[in-house]
Scaffold this active site. Structure first.
Site, PDB file in Angstrom:
ATOM      1  N   CYS A  47       0.869  -1.177   0.000  1.00 19.05           N
ATOM      2  CA  CYS A  47       0.000   0.000   0.000  1.00 19.05           C
ATOM      3  C   CYS A  47       0.901   1.219   0.000  1.00 19.05           C
ATOM      4  CB  CYS A  47      -0.925   0.002   1.218  1.00 19.05           C
ATOM      5  SG  CYS A  47      -1.922   1.505   1.368  1.00 19.05           S
TER       6      CYS A  47
ATOM      7  N   CYS B 298      -4.813   6.208  -4.089  1.00 18.42           N
ATOM      8  CA  CYS B 298      -4.131   4.912  -4.050  1.00 18.42           C
ATOM      9  C   CYS B 298      -2.709   5.126  -4.550  1.00 18.42           C
ATOM     10  CB  CYS B 298      -4.863   3.889  -4.918  1.00 18.42           C
ATOM     11  SG  CYS B 298      -4.043   2.281  -5.014  1.00 18.42           S
TER      12      CYS B 298
END
Length: 281
Positions: free
Chosen positions: A75, A220
């Site tokens: 992530c 993201c």
């Protein structure tokens, strides 16, 4: 049992961060799902866990769990928050650290005012590296969707799998309909993050990402890397681009054959203590 936690976000992609070096806990899938509930729990896109590393030349182990309780490999927004967290919690005095993930080693470096620059590693493009089911390698693939629709996609692994498609306008792109279909498409056996990219000019793109196990998020980091790299390797973008997401902007830089660099902000929201018995009852 009370656990200290910190709520953070990177461009609105929000996290609960747990230090499991100084404290101990076992969190199963159901517990994480309950913690992620924005009405009955704390609420987050991902849970980030700080653990001791498995290797002597690494500073920390970084584990990531989506809101549905699934553990994922990487992530990008999270690793920036992770780096700031371990430094501000005085788990390290270093401003540049090596962090172990399921996808490999990443190297975030703290800058001024909460900004963090991260060596995100090398992008991967081969179908088996995504993984993506296809008979042969192609520059672009056609993905069949419901109602006789299809998308032209590029596939990139940035430590986690991404499918990137170019759209005329991200504001009108039907992410709510197409995103779930791409995410769970049978040709992605481990599911995929679906990115919808609008090219404004060679140094500026707009992006929306439907994240695997989460849904559409405000930002993201790995998705920004994947979209930028996809455009760069097709000759559509310069080697440094600004990626504009709903939650803010990231800077992505990449040269063919090199690692990807991501630079962006982090924010501390609040600190608290959670009663683990509540979530496990």
């Amino acid at each position: 049992m009370l656990l200290e936690f910190t709520k953070m976000h990177g461009l609105g992609n929000d996290f609960v961060v747990l230090d499991l070096i100084s404290q101990r806990a076992y969190l199963d899938t159901t517990t994480i799902q309950r913690m992620a509930d924005r009405h009955f729990g704390i609420g987050f896109d991902q849970l980030l866990i700080v653990e001791p590393p498995d290797y002597p030349n690494v500073d920390f182990k970084y584990r990531i769990f989506n809101a549905d309780g699934s553990e994922v490999e990487q992530c990008g927004n999270g690793v920036r928050c992770f780096a700031r967290f371990v430094h501000e919690r005085q788990l390290t005095k270093k401003t540049k650290i090596k962090v172990q993930t399921k996808a490999g080693i990443v190297e975030p470096e703290l800058g001024p005012n909460g900004w963090v620059r991260v060596n995100m590693g090398y992008p991967k493009f081969m179908p088996h590296e995504i993984p993506f089911v296809t008979e042969e390698f192609e520059a672009l693939y056609t993905l069949e969707l419901a109602n006789e629709q299809s998308l032209k996609i590029d596939v990139v692994n940035m430590g986690n799998p991404h499918a990137v498609t170019i759209v005329p306008d991200v504001l009108t792109a039907d992410v709510a309909t197409m995103g779930p279909q791409v995410e769970s498409h049978v040709r992605f056996p481990q599911r995929v993050n679906a990115g919808f990219m609008q090219i404004v000019d060679e140094k500026h793109i707009r992006l929306r990402v439907f994240e695997r196990g989460v849904g559409e998020t405000l930002a993201c980091g790995t998705g920004a890397c994947a979209a930028a790299v996809s455009g760069m390797r097709r000759g559509l973008l310069a080697n440094e681009v600004e990626v504009e997401l709903a939650g803010g902007k990231l800077q992505i830089a990449w040269q063919e054959g090199d690692v990807v660099w991501m630079t962006g902000p982090t924010a501390n929201v609040y600190e608290g203590r959670l009663d683990l018995r509540y979530f496990q009852s």
